[in-house]
Design a protein around this motif. Structure first.
Motif, PDB file in Angstrom:
ATOM      1  N   ASN A 256       0.736  -1.126  -0.013  1.00  0.00           N
ATOM      2  CA  ASN A 256      -0.066  -0.140   0.048  1.00  0.00           C
ATOM      3  C   ASN A 256       0.854   1.296   0.082  1.00  0.00           C
ATOM      4  OD1 ASN A 256      -2.306  -1.546  -0.090  1.00  0.00           O
ATOM      5  ND2 ASN A 256      -2.529  -1.528   2.030  1.00  0.00           N
ATOM      6  N   GLY A 257       1.936   1.293  -0.604  1.00  0.00           N
ATOM      7  CA  GLY A 257       2.896   2.409  -0.615  1.00  0.00           C
ATOM      8  C   GLY A 257       3.689   2.735   0.548  1.00  0.00           C
ATOM      9  N   LYS A 258       3.819   1.726   1.512  1.00  0.00           N
ATOM     10  CA  LYS A 258       4.576   2.131   2.804  1.00  0.00           C
ATOM     11  C   LYS A 258       5.703   1.346   2.914  1.00  0.00           C
ATOM     12  CE  LYS A 258       1.043   0.393   5.210  1.00  0.00           C
ATOM     13  NZ  LYS A 258       0.112   0.048   6.175  1.00  0.00           N
ATOM     14  N   LYS A 259       6.680   1.837   3.542  1.00  0.00           N
ATOM     15  CA  LYS A 259       7.924   1.133   3.686  1.00  0.00           C
ATOM     16  C   LYS A 259       8.211   0.324   5.082  1.00  0.00           C
ATOM     17  CE  LYS A 259      10.231   3.506   0.442  1.00  0.00           C
ATOM     18  NZ  LYS A 259      10.943   2.717  -0.916  1.00  0.00           N
ATOM     19  N   PRO A 260       8.930  -0.716   4.976  1.00  0.00           N
ATOM     20  CA  PRO A 260       9.508  -1.193   3.850  1.00  0.00           C
ATOM     21  C   PRO A 260       8.661  -2.083   2.821  1.00  0.00           C
ATOM     22  CG  PRO A 260       9.571  -2.873   5.640  1.00  0.00           C
ATOM     23  CD  PRO A 260       9.006  -1.734   6.353  1.00  0.00           C
ATOM     24  N   GLU A 261       9.027  -2.304   1.653  1.00  0.00           N
ATOM     25  CA  GLU A 261       8.379  -2.766   0.496  1.00  0.00           C
ATOM     26  C   GLU A 261       8.493  -4.324   0.785  1.00  0.00           C
ATOM     27  OE1 GLU A 261       9.919  -1.751  -3.101  1.00  0.00           O
ATOM     28  OE2 GLU A 261       9.244   0.364  -2.978  1.00  0.00           O
ATOM     29  N   THR A 262       7.363  -5.159   0.455  1.00  0.00           N
ATOM     30  CA  THR A 262       7.334  -6.463   0.648  1.00  0.00           C
ATOM     31  C   THR A 262       7.035  -7.427  -0.523  1.00  0.00           C
ATOM     32  OG1 THR A 262       5.062  -6.020   1.122  1.00  0.00           O
ATOM     33  CG2 THR A 262       6.538  -6.303   3.101  1.00  0.00           C
TER      34      THR A 262
END
Length: 725
Positions: A256-262
């Protein structure tokens, strides 16, 4: 009116404006933080310039005007000498719930700036009917004349954006086109030399850059797959660039555009995944079925001084290939392809370039794969069947599909762009799908044995946490899977084990549709496990005495409780409140003797279990030392379905006096006793109890009793004691 023979030298073209859904069905035989909705990917690349142009038209000519009610009707243009003579619209019954006034007009195209590829062969046609799309397909006949060496297709012209959009063909005869549409706009027919369409053409769209990063597995509201929703939204993002110039979609909204990417956990891309499913669900399946029924073609024929609709042969695969080639060439944009299998099932993808005899596709079942294509055999005039599936789960299960019917679907003809834009606002707000997917609540079991809503940032001193999902709306049961740091946790009896500090728990919610679990949502909750401060091991003399103890017993007596019971046995009255006794070991009364549990020691840890043969109770605990007190912690489970107790105590302070200086002739023991329930509650971190019993009945069904501890009253007195001997 003119007879059908009047148009024998004309090439037919079918223009389709369809706001239907390609349902992607299969017919079967009998760890994160950050703000929501932000952009995570830094991927950029130059985006091809948007192709725009001006079209100048001459004086408008009114052709026909007629009111059509809910029962449907026909509007025909009878204007001998006018190029639009023989233009017909058929409004199917139940297309509108009220009467609509249809007004048809045309205006000659005198000039345009779209270049040599656009050669109008009809006037600009305008149909006004209050703008709202119909609930049923409407069929339209458009007269047009095109030389044999040319190919013709329809284009919508958007006066506001100054862009063209290709329109799908369904059928053609020698002198007209038949159109199936749900809404009307300004449109015209353009032609191009067929030889030019054999040249390569490219929209610039690329899998792995411009498609979504997750596979099409379907969802609770699109159980057969959301291929069309995934294709349309990727095309829409590419064409409209809602986040800014040159920004790419693939991976931008991972997590959903959050860090960290998964990137290895697609399930937490919930905004994008629900977005695709919602767009799929916004389309009506019955309209898709109408669409497929028209693959064979429909056309208007002048018979006995009236227009009648007849089934006619379809346009053929060669014309379909040309539709993709011409529309990409003229608009510079990717197009949707719809497919169908005679064995059942449909699929939708993005066609982004035509090279040689191949249409290159972005398949939602294979995201990021750039070498997939539909092959056209020009010598045979046929497409090679394309192998994929209604969704990726079907493919992985060995139920892939060979789609032999390939159809040009265009761009926004399936769903108007403004509808996708509206849903995009919900996507950015984090509310996408709230009106479609079932509403639910993530709950945890609190210290009063009650299920209460879990909130982000929750803190607990309990290492074991019970989680569940409560359905608020929807007709089907929900389930959940739990992730931490990208890995799925083992869940036993709804319980997980927390680690000290913050636990970012990913809750994957699924709903059961047709006996199969389907995607509902994925949310993260931060849960902080506040493990108590470390205390030192007991002094050597105390620890030495403790390690000599071999028996353990705990009693929680006369605790006011609310027991909920059900079943044919009715052992207790449901909801009966009474004081209950809890024992460790749980079968202590039945054992007789001193009713204790044998324990063994390993350093500061102790354990016990299996007090009686076949009895699977278990005890594990530890001791430490602080402020002159021995702090005892333990977890107990007796695993007896008739009297199933789960009991945990944390840092219970025990005075070692009777361990180091036992009374004259008294036992050497570590003891704790208290009758004040509010004090006891501060140390009891877990108290759960259930019961299941069955009693055989002669010549009848077994009597059954089920019960559980709903709540306990910790405001009064009780009896609580433990001892090590």
């Amino acid at each position: 009116m003119r007879s059908a023979a009047k148009y024998a030298l004309f090439l037919a073209l079918s223009i389709v404006l369809i706001a239907s859904s390609l349902s992607c069905i299969t017919i079967k035989a009998p760890g994160k933080t950050g703000s929501q909705g932000g952009s995570s990917s830094s991927k950029t690349r130059p985006h091809p310039p948007v192709r725009t142009g001006d079209i100048t038209i001459g004086p408008k000519v009114d052709l026909a005007s007629q009111s059509v009610g809910p029962s449907g009707g026909i509007i025909a243009v009878a204007k001998p000498g006018d190029p639009m003579d023989g233009f017909v619209i058929s409004v199917s019954p139940s297309s509108f719930s009220d009467s609509r006034n249809f007004k048809i007009s045309s205006a000659p195209i005198t000039k345009h700036s779209f270049g040599a590829d656009i050669n109008p062969v009809t006037p600009m046609i305008s149909v006004e009917n209050a703008g709202a799309p119909s609930d049923k397909l409407m069929y339209v006949r458009v007269p047009v004349k095109v030389p044999e060496q040319y190919f013709a297709m329809g284009f919508i012209y958007d006066e506001k954006s100054k862009q063209l959009e290709g329109m799908p063909l369904v059928s053609a005869d020698s002198g007209s086109i038949t159109v199936a549409t749900k809404h009307f706009s300004n449109f015209f027919v353009s032609m191009i030399e067929k030889a030019l369409l054999a040249k390569d053409t490219d929209s610039g769209f690329r899998p792995g850059i411009d498609d979504w990063e997750f596979v099409n597995n379907g969802s609770y509201i699109a159980s057969g797959g959301h291929c069309e929703g995934q294709s349309l939204t990727a095309m829409w993002y590419y064409c409209t660039q809602p986040d800014g110039k040159d920004l790419c979609l693939f991976g931008r909204y991972d997590n959903n555009g959050k860090k960290p990417e998964t990137p290895d956990l697609w399930e937490d891309d919930s905004f994008g995944y629900r977005f695709c499913s919602v767009i799929q669900a916004d389309n009506k399946t019955e309209l898709a079925q109408d669409f497929w029924l028209n693959l064979a073609g429909k056309n208007w024929v002048w018979i006995n001084n009236k227009w009648e609709m007849k089934d006619v042969p379809g346009i053929g695969d060669g014309a379909t290939f040309n539709l993709f080639s011409y529309s990409i060439r003229a608009t510079g944009e990717p197009q949707e392809v719809a497919m169908w299998s005679s064995s059942g099932g449909g699929h939708a993808m993005v066609v982004y370039k035509a090279v040689g005899n191949a249409l290159y596709v972005s398949d939602p079942n294979y995201p990021g794969i750039a070498d997939r294509k539909i092959i056209y055999y020009s010598g045979e005039g046929k497409f090679k069947p394309y192998n994929s599936g209604a969704n990726r789960k079907e493919i992985d299960a060995g139920r892939g599909t060979s789609f032999e019917k390939i159809l040009y679907s265009g761009k926004s003809t399936v769903l108007p762009w403004d509808k996708i834009a509206q849903r995009w606002t919900e996507f950015k707000n984090g509310t996408i799908g709230n009106d479609k997917f079932p509403q639910y609540e993530i709950d945890y079991l609190d210290e009063n044995n009650k299920w209460v809503p879990l909130v982000d940032g929750f803190s607990t001193r309990n290492k074991i946490m019970s989680l569940g999902v409560k359905r608020i709306t929807g007709a089907f049961p929900l389930a959940l899977q739990i992730y931490r740091e990208g890995k799925q946790l083992e869940v036993k009896n709804r319980e997980i084990e927390l680690k000290p500090g913050n636990n970012e728990l990913g809750i994957y919610v699924l709903g059961t549709i047709n006996n199969e679990e389907q995607y509902v949502d994925f949310k993260y909750f931060n849960v902080k496990y506040e493990a108590d401060e470390k205390c030192t091991p007991p002094p050597a003399n105390i620890m030495s005495m403790l390690q000599k103890t071999t028996k353990f017993r705990c009693e929680l007596l006369n605790l006011p409780t609310d027991i909920v019971g059900s079943g044919s046995m009715q052992k207790w009255v449901p909801g009966f409140k009474f004081t209950k006794h809890f024992y460790i070991p749980g079968n202590g009364i039945a054992m007789g003797g001193d009713a204790t549990m044998p324990i063994t020691w390993s350093g500061t840890n102790f354990s016990g279990g299996g007090s009686v043969s076949g009895y699977k109770d278990s005890l594990s605990g530890s001791v430490c030392y602080k402020d002159g007190q021995v702090l005892v912690s333990f977890d107990y489970a007796n695993n007896d379905i008739k009297d199933n107790l789960k009991f945990s105590v944390k840092n219970l302070p025990c005075d070692p006096e009777r361990l180091t200086r036992p009374a004259s002739k008294g036992p050497t023991e570590l003891v704790y006793m208290n009758t004040e329930a509010p004090v006891v509650k501060t140390y009891v971190s877990r108290l759960e109890w259930t019961s299941h019993e069955e009693r055989r009945v002669l010549n009848g069904p077994n009597e059954v009793w089920d019960a559980y501890l709903k709540s306990a009253d910790w405001t009064k007195q009780c009896g609580f004691d433990i001892f090590f001997r």
